[in-house]
Design a protein around this motif. Structure first.
Motif: not given
Ligand SMILES: [Cu+2]
Length: 145
Positions: A59, A88, A104
């Motif tokens: 991420f 994520w 997220k």
């Protein structure tokens, strides 16, 4: 095992904006609470975007995993939040994750304790009042006989 009373919620990621460039997904996430059993729906123009579930490191660095852990990309991709924890998701099209297509979320275990609704409180009061009223009538009836 926990007993879940509330029904699951389906969240369309980004709301009316859907899944695309130029949406601040942090802002969209802020006011929402995700629970195990809820569903995320990524809506986008098929072919223009896609969705990959990634690790925290992927991420951060916008690294697209080699496998597609979400199945096919249809433009209406549904993900059931099966476990608690941080999740994520990124778009795997070149440059899109760095352009902001990254989501997220934190999924919480179980449902919050249900607050008594205004309706049930009102009902309890009304019931109490009717019991009182019934007693008054019963007493009145006894006196009148
Ligand atoms: Cu994209």
């Amino acid at each position: 095992m926990s007993l879940t009373i509330s029904s699951a919620t389906e969240y369309v990621v980004g709301g009316d904006d859907g899944w695309k460039l130029g949406v601040k997904y942090d802002d969209w996430v802020k006011d929402r609470q995700f629970l195990v059993g809820d569903t995320l729906v990524f809506k986008y123009k098929s072919g223009a975007h896609n969705v990959y579930k990634v690790t925290g490191d992927e991420f951060k660095s916008c690294t697209v995993p080699s496998n597609n852990s979400l199945g096919s990309f249809t433009g209406n991709d549904t993900i059931k939040l099966a476990t608690a924890g941080t999740k994520w998701y990124i778009c795997g099209i070149s440059g899109h994750c760095n352009g902001g297509m990254k989501l997220k979320i934190t999924v919480l275990d179980g449902a919050p304790a249900p607050a008594p609704s205004a309706a049930s409180t009102l009902f309890a009061k009304a019931t109490g009042f009717h019991v009182l009223l019934g007693m008054i009538f019963a007493i009145a009836a006894v006196i009148m006989v």
